[in-house]
Design an enzyme around this catalytic site. Structure first.
Site, mmCIF file in Angstrom:
data_model
loop_
_atom_site.group_PDB
_atom_site.id
_atom_site.type_symbol
_atom_site.label_atom_id
_atom_site.label_comp_id
_atom_site.label_asym_id
_atom_site.label_seq_id
_atom_site.Cartn_x
_atom_site.Cartn_y
_atom_site.Cartn_z
ATOM 1 C CG HIS A 94 10.540 84.170 39.212
ATOM 2 N ND1 HIS A 94 11.004 85.200 40.002
ATOM 3 C CD2 HIS A 94 11.638 83.434 38.868
ATOM 4 C CE1 HIS A 94 12.327 85.099 40.138
ATOM 5 N NE2 HIS A 94 12.732 84.043 39.448
ATOM 6 C CD GLU A 121 19.614 79.037 42.570
ATOM 7 O OE1 GLU A 121 18.942 79.134 41.524
ATOM 8 O OE2 GLU A 121 20.097 80.022 43.148
ATOM 9 N NE ARG A 180 13.390 78.912 39.820
ATOM 10 C CZ ARG A 180 14.061 80.011 39.499
ATOM 11 N NH1 ARG A 180 13.690 80.713 38.437
ATOM 12 N NH2 ARG A 180 15.099 80.400 40.218
ATOM 13 N NE ARG A 235 14.498 82.174 34.514
ATOM 14 C CZ ARG A 235 15.009 82.263 35.756
ATOM 15 N NH1 ARG A 235 16.192 81.726 36.016
ATOM 16 N NH2 ARG A 235 14.341 82.871 36.703
#
Length: 567
Positions: free
Chosen positions: A373, A139, A312, A408
């Site tokens: 999120h 990811e 992200r 994160r």
């Protein structure tokens, strides 16, 4: 021509000590109270049950309704022989943009593989290859395949199932009690300020009903995040920041609350749609999907060495910039080349969700946009999960262990809950054995109470989204602070209940987040300023802390940290 005057500073914030709630009508006493039944709470409760006499596990709705069940991508751990904890450490530090606690991350990545294997032994069934080994994928922000997943894209649901089944196997044990449909209202403290229980509202029948007081030698908060503070989020409806808010009111140190992660690829359903939104997992890009703008142009290539698999915060900022330059409110994720069979096998939940909304990922571009999120900050804790308040522990998204820094790394959240829940349980056990944290008497509540009517939730969410959302400025946050202050000082008569208590929690956290974000004059990780667009390691390489003072005001401090080698 004179420049415009600077915006006014945010309105002063005062947070009352208590929510306005009825006096407790029942009491109970145990050794440890665990609040929350995601991976952190369930793991802590199961571990504690083996080591202390009595544990009370409290959950807001039912056991499987927390954020853990919604986790799609997986759980990150260096389990491949070609991988190493050191590489996982490096990827985590890079994603955290210089603000990760190296000791906390080291604990995470070194203990993580063992904890994941313990999950397997407990009954969690991860996807496996033809050789019988756990399948690992990649990811955003990871340089190795280290994401273990289950059911294709239903990892959280499988982990939750395994932990709940383990709980059911021991529920006949009188040493563990579970109360569902219970909202914790506030923390109880003794004369010295030590946390020694909670007030809790239970929707049920019999003696345990309404508001009661549960006394304990230690309290573990594992209540999840604050997603419902915004108009659009990937978080479930129960994520109203209750644990953070009750800790704030009790005087716990809160850290890095300004760092809110906005997931870059949330299914865009239109401007008028709010609340919980379907997540399109990062794992889809990990398998080869890529982002394009409305003109079909790939825009992540050249923006970062990992392109569409950049961390992200990088991807979210790139999407926001592309939406602004093209005058649109979304971009697209292209997974068509992955093929129908692969998508249905690897991502059955995501494919089903898209089809429910009239989209087929095998033939259609998927409209996406960033939405709230994850909260990287929270209740400041040490390596054993201890907060600044004696007797209070925090674990999972409600906490700020220092693992996530300013942003994160994908799939580190489940691992954090798992690793630090074990650490908390073991620390409490050691302290009990040493005669520490003996039972004590809580002080009665005074009249410093507050309540915001449930009907104001939408106003809070709108103010936070517009002023303290994915992109912020001094002017936007000043406007948000003023809106929230107006709601805070104009209470209306109402009998307190779960929806009004949740709304009040959201207000207090909105005020806290806006205050802390207004003070950090830079862009870093999940904190994006339109008026301070660059990272500033000279002035802002460090952590912001906030604490409620005796008069209810919020005091903030800045704590510099040493530079990290992120190359």
């Amino acid at each position: 021509m004179q420049p415009p005057p600077p915006p006014p500073p945010p309105a002063p914030v005062r947070v009352p000590r208590w929510l306005d709630a009825p006096e407790p009508g029942w009491t109970t006493a145990v050794d440890v109270i665990v609040v929350g039944t995601g991976i952190a709470g369930l793991t802590a409760a199961l571990r504690l049950r083996e080591q202390v006499d009595t544990v009370l596990l409290v959950t807001k709705t039912v056991l499987n309704e927390g954020s853990t069940s919604w986790a799609q991508g997986g759980i990150a751990a260096a389990m491949d022989p070609a991988d190493s904890p050191e590489e996982h450490l490096h990827d985590t530090l890079v994603a955290g943009v210089g603000l990760c606690d190296v000791e906390a991350v080291t604990a995470l990545v070194t203990e993580g593989p063992v904890r994941v294997r313990e999950l397997v032994a407990l009954g969690a069934e991860f996807d496996r290859g033809s050789d019988g080994e756990i399948l690992l994928t990649r990811e955003g922000g990871h340089h190795r395949d280290r994401i273990a997943h289950a059911g294709g894209d239903a990892t959280g649901k499988e982990i939750s199932r395994a932990l709940i089944e383990a709980l059911h196997r021991v529920q006949s044990d009188p040493g563990i009690q579970v109360i569902e449909h219970a909202l914790v209202v506030d923390l109880l403290q003794d004369l010295s300020g030590r946390v020694c229980g909670v007030t809790v509202h239970v929707i049920g029948e019999g003696q345990v009903d309404g508001v009661g007081a549960a006394h304990a030698r230690a309290v573990v908060l594992a209540t999840g995040g604050l997603g419902q503070i915004y108009s659009s989020t990937t978080n479930p409806s129960v994520s109203t920041g209750d644990g953070m808010a009750i800790a704030l009111r009790a005087g716990a140190v809160m850290a890095d609350v300004e760092f809110v992660q906005f997931h870059p690829t949330v299914l865009w359903l239109g401007e008028e749609v709010g609340g919980q939104q379907p997540l399109i997992s990062e794992a889809v890009r990990g398998e080869g999907a890529f982002l394009v703008d409305v003109q079909g142009v790939r825009f992540m290539q050249g923006a970062h060495e990992l392109a569409d698999l950049a961390p992200r915060d990088v991807v979210s900022r790139a999407i926001v910039a592309r939406m602004e330059s093209t005058g649109t409110n979304h971009v697209f994720l292209d997974a068509r080349h992955l093929g129908r069979d692969f998508l249905e096998q690897r991502f059955p939940s995501i494919v089903a969700s898209c089809r429910e909304h009239g989209l087929d990922p095998a033939s259609d571009l998927i409209p996406v946009a960033p939405a709230q999120h994850y909260a990287s900050g929270g209740i400041r804790t040490d390596l054993d999960g201890r907060s600044s308040l004696e007797g209070l522990y925090a674990c999972g998204e409600v906490s700020c262990t220092g693992v996530h820094g300013a942003n994160r790394l994908a799939s580190n959240s489940l691992l954090e809950g798992l690793v630090f829940a074990h650490r908390i349980a073991d620390d409490i056990t050691r302290r009990f054995a040493a005669g520490d944290l003996v039972a004590t008497t809580p002080q009665p509540r005074d009249d410093d109470t507050t309540l915001v009517r449930a009907q104001h939730r939408g106003e809070i969410q709108q103010a936070m989204t517009e002023g303290s959302g994915v992109v912020r400025s001094a002017a936007s946050m000043a406007a948000t602070a003023a809106d929230l202050a107006e709601l805070a000082v104009s209470p209306e008569p109402e009998v307190g209940g779960p929806t009004s208590w949740e709304t009040t929690n959201l207000l207090h956290l909105g005020q806290l987040l806006t205050l802390m974000a207004s003070q950090r004059e830079e862009t870093r990780g999940g904190h994006v300023r339109s008026d301070f667009t660059e990272r500033d390691d000279v002035h802002w390489l460090g952590h912001t802390h906030a604490v409620r003072c005796a008069d209810g005001g919020l005091s903030t401090t800045f704590h510099p940290t040493e530079p990290q080698d992120l190359t």
